[in-house]
Design a protein around this motif. Structure first.
Motif, mmCIF file in Angstrom:
data_model
loop_
_atom_site.group_PDB
_atom_site.id
_atom_site.type_symbol
_atom_site.label_atom_id
_atom_site.label_comp_id
_atom_site.label_asym_id
_atom_site.label_seq_id
_atom_site.Cartn_x
_atom_site.Cartn_y
_atom_site.Cartn_z
ATOM 1 N N CYS A 73 0.836 -1.203 0.000
ATOM 2 C CA CYS A 73 0.000 0.000 0.000
ATOM 3 C C CYS A 73 0.867 1.248 0.000
ATOM 4 O O CYS A 73 1.837 1.350 0.755
ATOM 5 C CB CYS A 73 -0.916 0.001 1.230
ATOM 6 N N ASP A 74 0.513 2.232 -0.842
ATOM 7 C CA ASP A 74 1.270 3.480 -0.924
ATOM 8 C C ASP A 74 1.302 4.231 0.408
ATOM 9 O O ASP A 74 2.215 5.013 0.669
ATOM 10 C CB ASP A 74 0.650 4.408 -1.980
ATOM 11 N N LYS A 75 0.304 4.015 1.224
ATOM 12 C CA LYS A 75 0.161 4.787 2.459
ATOM 13 C C LYS A 75 0.955 4.204 3.620
ATOM 14 O O LYS A 75 1.052 4.841 4.689
ATOM 15 C CB LYS A 75 -1.320 4.834 2.828
ATOM 16 N N GLY A 85 -5.059 4.059 2.689
ATOM 17 C CA GLY A 85 -4.608 3.976 1.300
ATOM 18 C C GLY A 85 -5.730 3.803 0.297
ATOM 19 O O GLY A 85 -5.514 3.261 -0.783
ATOM 20 N N THR A 140 -4.917 7.116 -3.511
ATOM 21 C CA THR A 140 -3.472 7.295 -3.645
ATOM 22 C C THR A 140 -3.147 8.061 -4.909
ATOM 23 O O THR A 140 -3.893 8.031 -5.886
ATOM 24 C CB THR A 140 -2.734 5.945 -3.675
ATOM 25 N N ASN A 144 -1.615 9.082 -8.410
ATOM 26 C CA ASN A 144 -1.451 8.246 -9.603
ATOM 27 C C ASN A 144 -0.672 8.968 -10.702
ATOM 28 O O ASN A 144 -0.886 8.713 -11.882
ATOM 29 C CB ASN A 144 -2.830 7.819 -10.141
ATOM 30 N N LYS A 176 7.607 5.363 -6.391
ATOM 31 C CA LYS A 176 7.035 5.471 -5.054
ATOM 32 C C LYS A 176 8.135 5.279 -4.015
ATOM 33 O O LYS A 176 9.186 4.695 -4.313
ATOM 34 C CB LYS A 176 5.940 4.421 -4.839
ATOM 35 N N ARG A 196 8.770 4.985 0.587
ATOM 36 C CA ARG A 196 8.300 5.058 1.961
ATOM 37 C C ARG A 196 8.807 6.357 2.600
ATOM 38 O O ARG A 196 9.778 6.962 2.115
ATOM 39 C CB ARG A 196 8.802 3.850 2.756
ATOM 40 N N LYS A 232 5.901 13.324 -5.345
ATOM 41 C CA LYS A 232 4.591 13.664 -4.793
ATOM 42 C C LYS A 232 4.644 15.068 -4.202
ATOM 43 O O LYS A 232 5.702 15.552 -3.828
ATOM 44 C CB LYS A 232 4.199 12.646 -3.710
#
Length: 349
Positions: A100-102, A201, A204, A206, A211, A213, A244
């Motif tokens: 998960c991106d979150k 998440g 997210t 796109n 990506k 952490r 981001k």
């Protein structure tokens, strides 16, 4: 008025909620759905507290203080209620944190540890499957939407309706069968406020294919380059690439709000075609030059044109990307230095 919270007497103001007063005094009350910039949502059930004289637990986010109120924020009854509320949130939430991106900046993850729920998950007493469903279409291609990760906190729905004023999202169904749906995609302005407030998440970014952490990236505060408002944003950088854009809600002039360009229009920074040095045309080619060389070249050409053809042979076009002050100085330069009133403005980006 004076309110007592956990044995501590605190001066309160009229209309203040228990959550606001507790936070102002450094007393922590867990929340998931709460957002300062909109009215209390009250969907997560995590901020419950005891008020002397009240039989039921009350939500701190929407309970207004009154003089002489005695509040308890930590007790066995409260902790049990918060754990049960967290269990409800987790029952349908997949444990796909590794992909998960979150992960690492997820409010739900934080609450699991904050409320001491990690042992139950480690023991697998809560049967939560991994997420296998792919993302579904959303109101903007700049955001991926994973309904299976949604905990129905209603933050996105509320901020879109009350704060942005677009009302793109709605909740379909009730309780465990509820789901966030895009009801009016044509009204979406791709501002990304829903993405910014999502605590898990489910929504997210796109845009970037890279990506990282939280511990793999660094944050660089800067000013948005797209217009003259001067919105402050934070570039999230990994491997020397912007991946981001995030915001700090305490910083003016935008206080965490961005438009589609500010939040998602960062790919040009990483473009291989981006100009990073001034270019001067020599014969039929553009040749890299220093800033001093380029500015001297422009100044010499302007002097030459004014001397040979007069100041009205020069015109100046200002930019909406500059501040009002920059544009004022520019038109002053054209009128007072060059000697012409041939000044215009693009009026758009």
């Amino acid at each position: 008025m004076v309110v007592t919270i956990d044995g501590k007497q605190i001066e309160a103001r009229e209309g203040q909620t228990i959550l606001e007063l507790a936070r102002s005094a450094g007393i922590s009350i867990p929340t998931l759905c709460y957002l300062e910039k909109v009215d209390p949502i009250g969907s997560c059930g995590l901020c419950v507290i005891e008020v002397e004289g009240e039989q039921d637990l009350l939500p701190a986010c929407s309970t207004v203080v009154r003089d002489g109120m005695v509040v308890t924020t930590r007790s066995e009854r409260i902790e049990t209620a918060r754990l049960n509320a967290l269990k409800v949130l987790l029952e349908k939430h997949p444990l796909d944190c590794p992909v998960c991106d979150k992960a690492g900046e997820c409010r739900l993850q934080d609450l699991v540890y904050e409320l001491g729920y990690e042992r139950r998950i480690a023991d697998r007493t809560v049967g939560i499957p991994m997420l296998k469903k792919p993302p579904v279409s959303y109101s903007t291609p700049a955001i991926k939407y994973y309904p299976g990760r949604c905990v129905l906190c209603r933050r996105c729905v509320t901020v879109c309706s009350e704060y942005v004023g677009q009302g793109v999202l709605v909740v379909e169904g009730e309780n465990g069968d509820g789901r966030i749906e895009v009801a009016y995609p044509e009204k979406c302005i791709s501002c990304g406020e829903c993405l910014a407030v999502c605590p898990v998440g489910a929504l997210t970014e796109n845009v970037s294919d890279l990506k990282a952490r939280p511990w793999q990236k660094r944050t660089v505060r800067t000013v948005c380059p797209y217009c003259g408002v001067g919105c402050v944003l934070e570039l999230n950088v990994a491997q020397n690439r912007v991946i981001k854009v995030t915001v700090d809600e305490s910083v003016p002039p935008n206080y965490g709000t961005l438009c589609v360009k500010g939040r998602f229009g960062f790919e040009f920074v990483n473009s291989s075609e981006r100009l990073t040095k001034p270019l001067i045309r020599k014969d039929d080619d553009f040749v890299e030059a220093s800033w001093d060389e380029a500015l001297d070249f422009v100044a010499d050409k302007l002097r030459q044109i004014v001397a040979e053809h007069g100041p009205d042979a020069v015109a100046g076009l200002a930019s909406a990307k500059c501040t009002n002050e920059d544009n004022y100085v520019f038109q002053k330069f054209m009128r007072a230095v060059i000697g012409t009133n041939n000044v215009d403005h693009c009026a758009r980006l």
